[in-house]
Write an enzyme that holds these catalytic residues in place. Structure first.
Site, PDB file in Angstrom:
ATOM      1  N   SER A  10      -2.426  -1.384 -11.335  1.00  0.00           N
ATOM      2  CA  SER A  10      -2.377  -0.857  -9.979  1.00  0.00           C
ATOM      3  C   SER A  10      -3.478  -1.532  -9.160  1.00  0.00           C
ATOM      4  O   SER A  10      -4.540  -1.870  -9.695  1.00  0.00           O
ATOM      5  CB  SER A  10      -2.591   0.655 -10.031  1.00  0.00           C
ATOM      6  OG  SER A  10      -2.542   1.200  -8.742  1.00  0.00           O
ATOM      7  N   GLY A  11      -3.234  -1.729  -7.864  1.00  0.00           N
ATOM      8  CA  GLY A  11      -4.205  -2.415  -7.009  1.00  0.00           C
ATOM      9  C   GLY A  11      -5.629  -1.897  -7.138  1.00  0.00           C
ATOM     10  O   GLY A  11      -6.560  -2.671  -7.408  1.00  0.00           O
TER      11      GLY A  11
ATOM     12  N   HIS B 296       0.851  -1.186   0.000  1.00  0.00           N
ATOM     13  CA  HIS B 296       0.000   0.000   0.000  1.00  0.00           C
ATOM     14  C   HIS B 296       0.889   1.238   0.000  1.00  0.00           C
ATOM     15  O   HIS B 296       2.080   1.165   0.324  1.00  0.00           O
ATOM     16  CB  HIS B 296      -0.920  -0.011   1.212  1.00  0.00           C
ATOM     17  CG  HIS B 296      -2.037  -0.991   1.081  1.00  0.00           C
ATOM     18  ND1 HIS B 296      -2.713  -1.500   2.157  1.00  0.00           N
ATOM     19  CD2 HIS B 296      -2.614  -1.554  -0.012  1.00  0.00           C
ATOM     20  CE1 HIS B 296      -3.652  -2.328   1.738  1.00  0.00           C
ATOM     21  NE2 HIS B 296      -3.598  -2.388   0.430  1.00  0.00           N
TER      22      HIS B 296
ATOM     23  N   ASP C 195      -4.978  -6.178  -7.699  1.00  0.00           N
ATOM     24  CA  ASP C 195      -5.161  -7.181  -6.644  1.00  0.00           C
ATOM     25  C   ASP C 195      -5.966  -8.363  -7.175  1.00  0.00           C
ATOM     26  O   ASP C 195      -5.671  -9.517  -6.873  1.00  0.00           O
ATOM     27  CB  ASP C 195      -5.884  -6.573  -5.435  1.00  0.00           C
ATOM     28  CG  ASP C 195      -5.073  -5.497  -4.737  1.00  0.00           C
ATOM     29  OD1 ASP C 195      -3.831  -5.582  -4.761  1.00  0.00           O
ATOM     30  OD2 ASP C 195      -5.683  -4.577  -4.168  1.00  0.00           O
TER      31      ASP C 195
ATOM     32  N   THR D 158       3.630  -0.272  -7.537  1.00  0.00           N
ATOM     33  CA  THR D 158       4.699  -0.907  -6.767  1.00  0.00           C
ATOM     34  C   THR D 158       5.721  -1.552  -7.696  1.00  0.00           C
ATOM     35  O   THR D 158       6.932  -1.378  -7.516  1.00  0.00           O
ATOM     36  CB  THR D 158       4.110  -1.959  -5.799  1.00  0.00           C
ATOM     37  OG1 THR D 158       3.174  -1.327  -4.932  1.00  0.00           O
ATOM     38  CG2 THR D 158       5.196  -2.628  -4.985  1.00  0.00           C
TER      39      THR D 158
END
Length: 151
Positions: free
Chosen positions: A65-66, A19, A71, A48
């Protein structure tokens, strides 16, 4: 649920996730463990992954990206047996808009028996394990048997 096994190769497929408030912490950990990580296949959520690759020179497959679906992409890779372990430095003190995705990612990692390190200490234990460079057998759900029971 019935179980079966799968072989985790000596060269692991490792997911790296952090995060926003923990990206610097993960970057520091990756730099400290760069030599150990070089022999493995690395994946990361978008921001990340780009940061880690730029700062360390490591080859990292960056997903979305998450918050944009990264995710969920990682969860899909885990379900397909394509991720062997995950280092996830998550922020336990701040909510993120994609909290349901984070919970789903951690749930699916648990379902498929994927080891997850959530802080520097557990990541250190994981990366320094003699099993990191060995082929190992792990138990996973027997999905064909599960499906056959439900149909």
């Amino acid at each position: 649920m019935k179980k079966t096994t799968r072989i985790v190769p000596a060269h692991k497929h490792i997911a790296l996730v952090a995060h926003d408030n923990y990206k610097a912490e993960l970057l520091r950990w990756v730099k400290e463990n760069k030599e150990a990580l070089q022999g493995h296949f690395l994946y990361a959520t978008g921001t990340t992954g780009h940061l880690l690759s730029k700062e360390t020179g490591l080859a990292i497959k960056s997903l979305l990206s998450g918050p944009m679906g990264g995710d969920q992409q990682l969860g899909a890779l885990i379900s397909e047996g394509k991720i062997d372990m995950m280092i996830f430095f998550w922020d336990p003190l701040n909510a993120v808009p994609h909290d349901p995705d984070v919970k789903a990612l951690l749930r699916i990692a648990t379902v498929w028996n994927v080891p997850v390190a959530m802080n520097r200490s557990s990541a250190k234990f994981m990366i320094s394990s003699p099993r990191m460079t060995q082929e190992i057998e792990i138990e996973i759900p027997d999905y064909p048997a599960y499906l056959a029971e439900r149909i």
